[in-house]
Design a protein around this motif. Sequence first.
Motif, PDB file in Angstrom:
ATOM      1  N   ARG A 160      -1.155   5.313  -7.394  1.00  0.00           N
ATOM      2  CA  ARG A 160      -2.693   5.160  -7.372  1.00  0.00           C
ATOM      3  C   ARG A 160      -3.459   6.129  -8.043  1.00  0.00           C
TER       4      ARG A 160
ATOM      5  N   GLU B 299      -2.993  -8.055  -8.421  1.00  0.00           N
ATOM      6  CA  GLU B 299      -3.537  -7.271  -9.387  1.00  0.00           C
ATOM      7  C   GLU B 299      -2.565  -6.435 -10.354  1.00  0.00           C
ATOM      8  N   LEU B 300      -1.616  -5.886  -9.842  1.00  0.00           N
ATOM      9  CA  LEU B 300      -0.613  -5.060 -10.670  1.00  0.00           C
ATOM     10  C   LEU B 300      -0.076  -6.096 -11.621  1.00  0.00           C
TER      11      LEU B 300
ATOM     12  N   TYR C 262       8.604   3.927 -10.193  1.00  0.00           N
ATOM     13  CA  TYR C 262       8.126   3.397  -9.081  1.00  0.00           C
ATOM     14  C   TYR C 262       8.749   2.278  -8.413  1.00  0.00           C
TER      15      TYR C 262
ATOM     16  N   ALA D 193       2.092   1.663  -3.598  1.00  0.00           N
ATOM     17  CA  ALA D 193       1.199   2.010  -4.589  1.00  0.00           C
ATOM     18  C   ALA D 193       0.560   3.277  -4.415  1.00  0.00           C
ATOM     19  N   ASP D 194       0.685   3.806  -2.902  1.00  0.00           N
ATOM     20  CA  ASP D 194       0.300   5.095  -2.873  1.00  0.00           C
ATOM     21  C   ASP D 194       0.958   6.120  -3.787  1.00  0.00           C
ATOM     22  N   SER D 195       2.157   5.753  -4.366  1.00  0.00           N
ATOM     23  CA  SER D 195       2.907   6.698  -5.065  1.00  0.00           C
ATOM     24  C   SER D 195       2.116   6.813  -6.610  1.00  0.00           C
TER      25      SER D 195
ATOM     26  N   ASP E 157       0.816  -1.068   0.173  1.00  0.00           N
ATOM     27  CA  ASP E 157      -0.069   0.063   0.081  1.00  0.00           C
ATOM     28  C   ASP E 157       0.844   1.265  -0.161  1.00  0.00           C
TER      29      ASP E 157
ATOM     30  N   PRO F  76      -4.608   2.935 -10.527  1.00  0.00           N
ATOM     31  CA  PRO F  76      -5.370   2.404  -9.122  1.00  0.00           C
ATOM     32  C   PRO F  76      -5.335   0.795  -9.437  1.00  0.00           C
ATOM     33  N   VAL F  77      -4.472   0.295  -8.215  1.00  0.00           N
ATOM     34  CA  VAL F  77      -4.655  -1.426  -7.878  1.00  0.00           C
ATOM     35  C   VAL F  77      -4.613  -1.297  -6.481  1.00  0.00           C
ATOM     36  N   LYS F  78      -5.438  -2.389  -5.993  1.00  0.00           N
ATOM     37  CA  LYS F  78      -5.363  -2.867  -4.560  1.00  0.00           C
ATOM     38  C   LYS F  78      -4.385  -3.755  -4.125  1.00  0.00           C
ATOM     39  N   THR F  79      -3.864  -4.629  -4.887  1.00  0.00           N
ATOM     40  CA  THR F  79      -2.845  -5.741  -4.444  1.00  0.00           C
ATOM     41  C   THR F  79      -1.749  -5.821  -5.456  1.00  0.00           C
TER      42      THR F  79
END
Length: 366
Positions: free
Chosen positions: A301, A311-312, A354, A297-299, A294, A305-308
Amino acid sequence: MNKHFKKIKAKYEKDGLALTIKKIYTFLTAYTVRYLTYNRSNQKKWKALKDAYKGKRVFLIGNGPSLNETPLYMLKNEYAICFNRVNILFERLAWRPEFYACVDGTVVQDNADEINKLILPEVKHAFFTDFHMFQFDNIKKQIDNRPNVQWLYSGVSSFSVDMPKIGPCPTVALAALQILPYLGFSEIYILGMDMNYKIHTTVKEMEHNQIQSEDDDDPNHFDPRYFGKGKKYHQPTASVMDNTFKALENAREKLKQLTTTKVYNATYGGIMEVFERVGFDTLFTSYTEQEKFDLFADSFRPIFPVKTFDELNEKVETLVDVEEDQLKQLTHFMLNKAEFLKKSGKLIFDYIPYGPYQDKYLLIKR
């Protein structure tokens, strides 16, 4: 009076008329500049910062190439101090440093507009020397005197933890090692202080060991644009580096004498062995893997946007042994960290990187 006249005459014979006049002018104006620096507002701000972060830990982030190996997203909830042209790194991060410092008159003068517009609005506290004694630069003329700007007195001859007095700083990290104990930090973790500098060859020579880069090919920082085309800085010659290492060793001993602050080197690689080494990952053992993802991914999203991580991986292909010309046709992809590090000097112009997360980098087209 005769004694002072002889000194001025000796300077004239050594430096010539123009430089002698400049030095005399510098000497005469220094006290005026420092008088203005020591105003009540500046003193009040420094007094409020004394031990304000007592018992906390902080990350001192240099700008070496090893930052490309460092999962800096893990610092989102940490205190950090950054330097010089760190704003180039901001596009990769979902956080901003609490502290910023720049004490090199050449860097300030060359990047003042950038510092005033892109850095000062982003940080809580920014530290600058009021006056650079050896380069004869009045830094106060370059930097907006905002509420978050605090001035340092640079005329002290030795390492100091009594702010705003500050000793010599052959590297800006030396300034941080003097400031941070005053703020009360109990632990300082150094990152990105590689110290294995290369001589920058595509440059124009200037005076006082200054150079001006002729291309975006800076070999000594996390981004080739850092001291890229047209930028002025100091060539990392053998004598400069020797002086810097000696200053760091002196800082280590002074910190032991003057403070209880512990300093560790968590840099990935590099040759700086002055401070005890610790592994970066060992500083974040309380995080779950999803929490780490998280932060990573905050950088990105807001634009991807992805959650896991699964998923990425499903949405983005990890490429192997792909030519750079092929890469430039893609809007996003992932590379293994080792391959990114090989190609980063060219990919950075077309993609925002990233990572790394689980030894992978996500790259999204600019």
